[in-house]
Design a protein around this motif. Structure first.
Motif, PDB file in Angstrom:
ATOM      1  N   ALA A   6      -3.512  -7.517  -0.696  1.00 31.94           N
ATOM      2  CA  ALA A   6      -3.486  -7.279   0.739  1.00 31.94           C
ATOM      3  C   ALA A   6      -2.258  -7.977   1.305  1.00 31.94           C
ATOM      4  CB  ALA A   6      -4.750  -7.804   1.403  1.00 31.94           C
ATOM      5  N   ASP A   8       0.008 -10.269   3.554  1.00 33.92           N
ATOM      6  CA  ASP A   8      -0.125 -11.549   4.242  1.00 33.92           C
ATOM      7  C   ASP A   8       1.275 -11.975   4.651  1.00 33.92           C
ATOM      8  OD1 ASP A   8      -0.786 -13.992   5.257  1.00 33.92           O
ATOM      9  OD2 ASP A   8      -1.417 -14.888   3.355  1.00 33.92           O
ATOM     10  N   SER A 201      -3.334  -1.100  -6.573  1.00 31.53           N
ATOM     11  CA  SER A 201      -3.603  -2.017  -5.474  1.00 31.53           C
ATOM     12  C   SER A 201      -2.303  -2.576  -4.899  1.00 31.53           C
ATOM     13  CB  SER A 201      -4.491  -3.163  -5.973  1.00 31.53           C
ATOM     14  OG  SER A 201      -4.481  -4.250  -5.076  1.00 31.53           O
ATOM     15  N   ALA A 205      -0.677  -1.930  -1.092  1.00 32.64           N
ATOM     16  CA  ALA A 205      -0.359  -3.035  -0.185  1.00 32.64           C
ATOM     17  C   ALA A 205       1.115  -2.998   0.207  1.00 32.64           C
ATOM     18  CB  ALA A 205      -0.697  -4.361  -0.849  1.00 32.64           C
ATOM     19  N   ASP A 210      -3.127  -0.781   2.361  1.00 29.57           N
ATOM     20  CA  ASP A 210      -3.954  -1.796   1.698  1.00 29.57           C
ATOM     21  C   ASP A 210      -5.413  -1.748   2.160  1.00 29.57           C
ATOM     22  OD1 ASP A 210      -3.026  -2.595   4.155  1.00 29.57           O
ATOM     23  OD2 ASP A 210      -3.041  -4.727   3.686  1.00 29.57           O
ATOM     24  N   ASP A 212      -9.452  -1.205   1.285  1.00 27.12           N
ATOM     25  CA  ASP A 212     -10.234  -1.732   0.170  1.00 27.12           C
ATOM     26  C   ASP A 212     -10.138  -0.786  -1.033  1.00 27.12           C
ATOM     27  OD1 ASP A 212     -10.989  -3.876   1.639  1.00 27.12           O
ATOM     28  OD2 ASP A 212     -12.921  -3.041   2.248  1.00 27.12           O
TER      29      ASP A 212
END
Length: 227
Positions: A6, A8, A201, A205, A210, A212
């Protein structure tokens, strides 16, 4: 249990425990040895890759034919007979019509490609080793390197498992259903699926998708619940 990458800030973060990171790092180290350019001294790593593919029995590949029925080329096009078939997956030929030109293409390009792949795998291992509190942090600027590294590991594992076509994947899935739960092939295929999930994944992202993303086992559980 791992969670998907994810965003950040300027980083992409996945949660992975020590054993999950150790498996991925070990695979990267093994592929680093495989692709190492001549200027890099190859070392010996007591990591999971050989253990994962060892003892696969009929799933293992050799230089003549996979015993499970998947043909393996006698040698890579334009190269010596002892060429590891996995290298032909990592460094495809530039000309499949002219063997001499294919050999020349490899001679002029492969060393540079080896250096770049080796550097990308090394960067992936470094980032895995820098993880704290189970947070694998991949800066956006290094995400493309990690994606290529994961692709390279999957290509090598796919070659070792005889995964070259959709039919091969179907055959292996059917074969796994008949194997005991402690068969090494089941673990190897679960690791391959995990790497596929991890790569997807990271891609999601990086591209801003991103949402689930379930682990392969979780997807199976969700399908069972929906039936």
């Amino acid at each position: 249990m791992a969670t998907a990458f994810a965003a950040d800030g300027d980083d992409l973060v996945a949660i992975m425990d020590d054993s999950e990171r150790a498996v991925v790092a070990g695979l990267c180290l093994q592929v680093m040895d495989l692709v190492a350019p001549a200027s890099v001294t190859k070392g010996e790593h007591a990591d999971p890759f050989e253990a994962i593919v060892a003892g696969l029995g009929d799933l293992a590949t050799d230089t003549e034919e996979g015993a499970a029925g998947v043909g393996v080329p006698d040698r890579a096009f334009g190269l010596d007979e002892d060429r590891d078939p996995a290298l032909d997956r990592l460094f495809p030929t530039g000309n499949r019509e002219d063997e001499q030109e294919a050999a020349e293409f490899r001679r002029f390009t492969e060393q540079g490609l080896r250096q770049r792949k080796h550097a990308g795998l090394a960067a992936t291992v470094r980032l895995l080793e820098e993880a704290e509190d189970e947070r694998w942090v991949v800066p956006r600027r290094e995400a493309p390197l990690v994606l290529v590294a994961l692709t390279d590991v999957r290509l090598v594992m796919g070659e070792r498992l005889g995964l070259r076509t959709d039919e091969d994947a179907t055959r292996l899935e059917e074969l796994v259903e008949s194997l005991p739960s402690d068969d090494p092939a089941i673990f190897a295929l679960s690791v391959y699926d995990f790497l596929t999930w991890l790569q997807e994944s990271l891609t999601r992202a990086l591209t801003g998708e991103d949402a689930d993303l379930l682990l392969p086992d979780d997807e199976d559980d969700a399908e069972d619940e929906g039936e």
